[in-house]
Design an enzyme around this catalytic site. Structure first.
Site, mmCIF file in Angstrom:
data_model
loop_
_atom_site.group_PDB
_atom_site.id
_atom_site.type_symbol
_atom_site.label_atom_id
_atom_site.label_comp_id
_atom_site.label_asym_id
_atom_site.label_seq_id
_atom_site.Cartn_x
_atom_site.Cartn_y
_atom_site.Cartn_z
ATOM 1 N N ARG A 4 0.192 16.234 -3.346
ATOM 2 C CA ARG A 4 0.664 17.188 -4.182
ATOM 3 C C ARG A 4 0.425 16.120 -5.846
ATOM 4 O O ARG A 4 -0.049 16.913 -6.916
ATOM 5 C CB ARG A 4 1.912 17.401 -3.959
ATOM 6 C CG ARG A 4 2.617 17.840 -5.191
ATOM 7 C CD ARG A 4 4.328 17.826 -5.908
ATOM 8 N NE ARG A 4 5.288 18.413 -6.925
ATOM 9 C CZ ARG A 4 5.303 19.607 -6.503
ATOM 10 N NH1 ARG A 4 5.348 20.075 -5.526
ATOM 11 N NH2 ARG A 4 5.683 19.952 -7.652
ATOM 12 N N HIS A 68 -7.710 -4.360 16.644
ATOM 13 C CA HIS A 68 -9.299 -4.680 15.680
ATOM 14 C C HIS A 68 -9.218 -3.175 15.571
ATOM 15 O O HIS A 68 -10.885 -3.218 15.451
ATOM 16 C CB HIS A 68 -9.828 -5.171 16.079
ATOM 17 C CG HIS A 68 -10.469 -7.055 15.016
ATOM 18 N ND1 HIS A 68 -10.887 -6.115 14.046
ATOM 19 C CD2 HIS A 68 -9.957 -7.922 14.906
ATOM 20 C CE1 HIS A 68 -11.367 -7.353 13.406
ATOM 21 N NE2 HIS A 68 -10.770 -8.544 13.577
ATOM 22 N N ASP A 69 -9.656 -3.018 13.598
ATOM 23 C CA ASP A 69 -10.167 -2.286 13.469
ATOM 24 C C ASP A 69 -11.376 -2.541 13.019
ATOM 25 O O ASP A 69 -12.220 -1.565 13.372
ATOM 26 C CB ASP A 69 -9.410 -1.992 11.958
ATOM 27 C CG ASP A 69 -9.019 -2.646 10.741
ATOM 28 O OD1 ASP A 69 -9.943 -4.074 11.020
ATOM 29 O OD2 ASP A 69 -9.002 -2.003 9.526
ATOM 30 N N THR A 93 -18.303 -12.577 9.063
ATOM 31 C CA THR A 93 -17.176 -11.752 8.990
ATOM 32 C C THR A 93 -16.441 -10.434 8.875
ATOM 33 O O THR A 93 -16.818 -9.900 7.969
ATOM 34 C CB THR A 93 -16.303 -13.295 8.483
ATOM 35 O OG1 THR A 93 -14.674 -13.120 9.719
ATOM 36 C CG2 THR A 93 -15.820 -13.139 6.875
ATOM 37 N N HIS A 141 15.179 4.082 -33.468
ATOM 38 C CA HIS A 141 16.310 3.823 -33.177
ATOM 39 C C HIS A 141 16.342 5.341 -32.823
ATOM 40 O O HIS A 141 17.822 5.446 -32.542
ATOM 41 C CB HIS A 141 17.593 2.666 -33.416
ATOM 42 C CG HIS A 141 16.841 1.553 -33.937
ATOM 43 N ND1 HIS A 141 17.244 0.293 -32.814
ATOM 44 C CD2 HIS A 141 17.051 1.023 -35.016
ATOM 45 C CE1 HIS A 141 16.907 -0.574 -33.383
ATOM 46 N NE2 HIS A 141 16.377 -0.492 -34.996
ATOM 47 N N SER A 262 14.318 27.258 -13.893
ATOM 48 C CA SER A 262 15.592 27.107 -13.554
ATOM 49 C C SER A 262 15.725 27.654 -12.452
ATOM 50 O O SER A 262 15.592 28.899 -12.726
ATOM 51 C CB SER A 262 16.533 26.240 -14.638
ATOM 52 O OG SER A 262 18.140 26.935 -13.906
ATOM 53 N N SER A 263 16.201 27.520 -11.085
ATOM 54 C CA SER A 263 16.698 28.004 -10.262
ATOM 55 C C SER A 263 18.111 29.175 -10.526
ATOM 56 O O SER A 263 18.358 29.874 -10.036
ATOM 57 C CB SER A 263 16.380 27.439 -8.466
ATOM 58 O OG SER A 263 17.900 26.777 -9.032
ATOM 59 N N ASN A 270 11.593 23.255 -19.322
ATOM 60 C CA ASN A 270 11.924 22.241 -19.381
ATOM 61 C C ASN A 270 10.674 21.104 -18.941
ATOM 62 O O ASN A 270 9.658 21.941 -19.083
ATOM 63 C CB ASN A 270 12.216 21.174 -17.556
ATOM 64 C CG ASN A 270 13.782 22.884 -17.721
ATOM 65 O OD1 ASN A 270 14.493 22.758 -18.760
ATOM 66 N ND2 ASN A 270 13.998 22.930 -16.284
ATOM 67 N N SER A 307 -1.451 -4.572 4.898
ATOM 68 C CA SER A 307 -1.228 -3.854 4.668
ATOM 69 C C SER A 307 -0.469 -3.199 3.393
ATOM 70 O O SER A 307 -0.989 -2.097 2.683
ATOM 71 C CB SER A 307 0.282 -3.949 5.458
ATOM 72 O OG SER A 307 0.805 -5.365 4.629
ATOM 73 N N GLU A 309 -2.660 -3.573 0.515
ATOM 74 C CA GLU A 309 -4.061 -2.736 0.269
ATOM 75 C C GLU A 309 -4.368 -1.219 0.362
ATOM 76 O O GLU A 309 -4.463 -0.642 -0.002
ATOM 77 C CB GLU A 309 -5.176 -3.460 -0.348
ATOM 78 C CG GLU A 309 -4.641 -4.563 -0.933
ATOM 79 C CD GLU A 309 -5.738 -5.804 -1.340
ATOM 80 O OE1 GLU A 309 -5.695 -6.278 -2.057
ATOM 81 O OE2 GLU A 309 -6.962 -6.035 -0.122
#
Length: 435
Positions: A4, A68-69, A93, A141, A262-263, A270, A307, A309
């Site tokens: 999406r 190990h990827d 490495t 305000h 709107s349904s 909106n 994990s 990233e």
């Protein structure tokens, strides 16, 4: 990221194949450099470059066994290359490949983000100049304050977009950095010159000093910058949401033929695009926080950032790209109602000129405290009785000795408040109006 919010151009940079291709780009650049140095035979390099490939499904299969990827990736590449694969990954490495590959993905994504930033800026510039002289009420305000123009409101957004573009360029530079320094960053098994040559080959700068990973302050800057830019877009979105409120209705999102709001209520139109942008900005702020958490790693390396990233790398770039183009499309087709702006401006029966009356009275010799008291007393009658401010002031015996009827009437001039718009535009757009 879900489809999406994924534009195909950006989504293509973050597929599994795209990640492995970035890794392969790093490995091949390293092989070319090592061949120049005589560490890889020319015929082996030719075979590597001709045959190097990978199979994502096969990598997943191997990873299930080896856990190990990068090893799984190298095994898949070796299956394509054959015996010459022994020269791939010499002295490197895993993080050399992963971090440098990540830098390539971020830099390539950054190029698309800059395109999106430029489209957004052009939409803002066009809108600002189109409505430079469209008078509306300024609010503080949420309450009517003094007159401004809609173009001036948008010019503020333009100035912010100019700063955001510079931030984005700087952030892309910060993460366009590679590293091939080997385990714990000492270059023990690979020469520093290899890193320099490989980074030059890939269009990256070499990290000045690394551990076994590139320092994550760079990535925090990048994702933090995306969050700042998203906040600026949200600022615009929140303003449009307010302006579209039924009681205000000074501007409105485009509503296409066949669109339904709107349904349950067929009459609804909106501000769904702006609301969506607000929600997506929240995600990017969250990702920025995660990137900040990644700065502190144990000693020379841990994988607590990995994990994070794997999620925020693609998601943040994809969302930012989507936000740029959604916001641009909204602004390019924004419906503005100048007459409604004027109608709303006059709803306060002249109260918006209270400061000018205050200043005029003090200029004629009345003490500021007394002037404030008499102007406020009349203003409160307007609030409470829906009276006309100028008429009340004209009838006030405390004001009559200081201001004649013509002098008082002159204080209710809209042009007084908008007379410096051209000067402000000259500061925001020193190059003038685009043709």
């Amino acid at each position: 990221m879900i489809e999406r919010y994924t534009r195909p151009e950006m989504g293509a940079l973050w597929t599994q194949d795209a990640k492995y291709q970035a890794w392969l780009d790093v490995e091949l650049a390293a092989c070319r450099t090592l061949a120049v140095q005589g560490q890889i035979p020319a015929d082996a390099l030719a075979e590597i470059e001709a045959k190097a490939a990978f199979d994502s499904a096969r990598i997943a299969e191997i990873e299930r066994e080896v856990k190990h990827d990068v090893i799984a990736f190298l095994t898949s590449v070796a299956e394509h290359v054959g015996p010459s694969s022994r020269f791939i990954h010499l002295g490197l490495t895993s993080s050399d490949v992963v971090d440098t590959g990540f830098a390539l993905q971020l830099k390539r994504s950054g190029a698309l983000l800059l395109e999106g930033m430029d489209r957004l800026y052009q939409a803002l510039v066009h809108l600002a100049w189109k409505h430079k002289d469209t008078v509306m009420i300024g609010r503080s305000h949420g309450i009517h304050a003094e007159p401004i123009t809609f173009g001036l409101k948008v010019a503020v957004w333009c100035a912010e977009a100019q700063r955001n573009r510079q931030r984005l360029i700087s952030a892309i530079d910060a993460v366009s950095v590679g590293m091939l320094s080997g385990a714990v960053g000492t270059f023990a098994n690979i020469d520093p010159g290899v890193e320099e040559a490989v980074c030059a080959d890939l269009g990256l700068a070499p990290e000045l000093a690394s551990t076994q990973v590139i320092s994550r302050d760079r990535h925090a800057e990048f994702f933090g910058t995306l969050a700042v830019i998203a906040g600026s877009i949200e600022k615009i979105a929140v303003e449009i949401r307010h302006l579209q409120r039924t009681e205000v209705l000074e501007a409105e999102e485009p509503f296409s033929a066949g669109q339904k709001g709107s349904s349950a209520m067929p009459h609804k139109r909106n501000p769904i695009l702006s609301e969506n942008l607000t929600g997506l900005a929240r995600l990017l702020r969250g990702y920025a926080g995660m990137a900040l958490e990644d700065i502190a790693l144990w000693h020379e390396r841990d994988i607590s950032h990995s994990s994070v990233e794997r999620v925020i790398g693609p998601d943040a770039c994809i969302i930012m790209d989507f936000m740029f183009h959604r916001a641009s499309g909204l602004l390019e087709r924004l419906v503005v109602y100048p007459q409604r702006m004027l109608d709303n401006l006059h709803k306060m029966h002249g109260l918006i000129f209270s400061q000018r009356v205050l200043l005029a009275l003090t200029g004629k010799g009345m003490l500021r405290e007394d002037a404030y008291r008499v102007v406020q007393r009349n203003a409160m009658q307007v609030w409470e009785a829906n009276a006309d401010f100028k008429s009340l002031l004209a009838e006030d015996p405390q004001i009559q000795p200081y201001l004649s009827a013509p002098e008082l009437a002159a204080l209710f001039d809209l042009g007084y408040h908008t007379r410096n718009v051209d000067a402000i535009f000259a500061r925001v757009f020193p190059e003038g109006q685009p043709q």
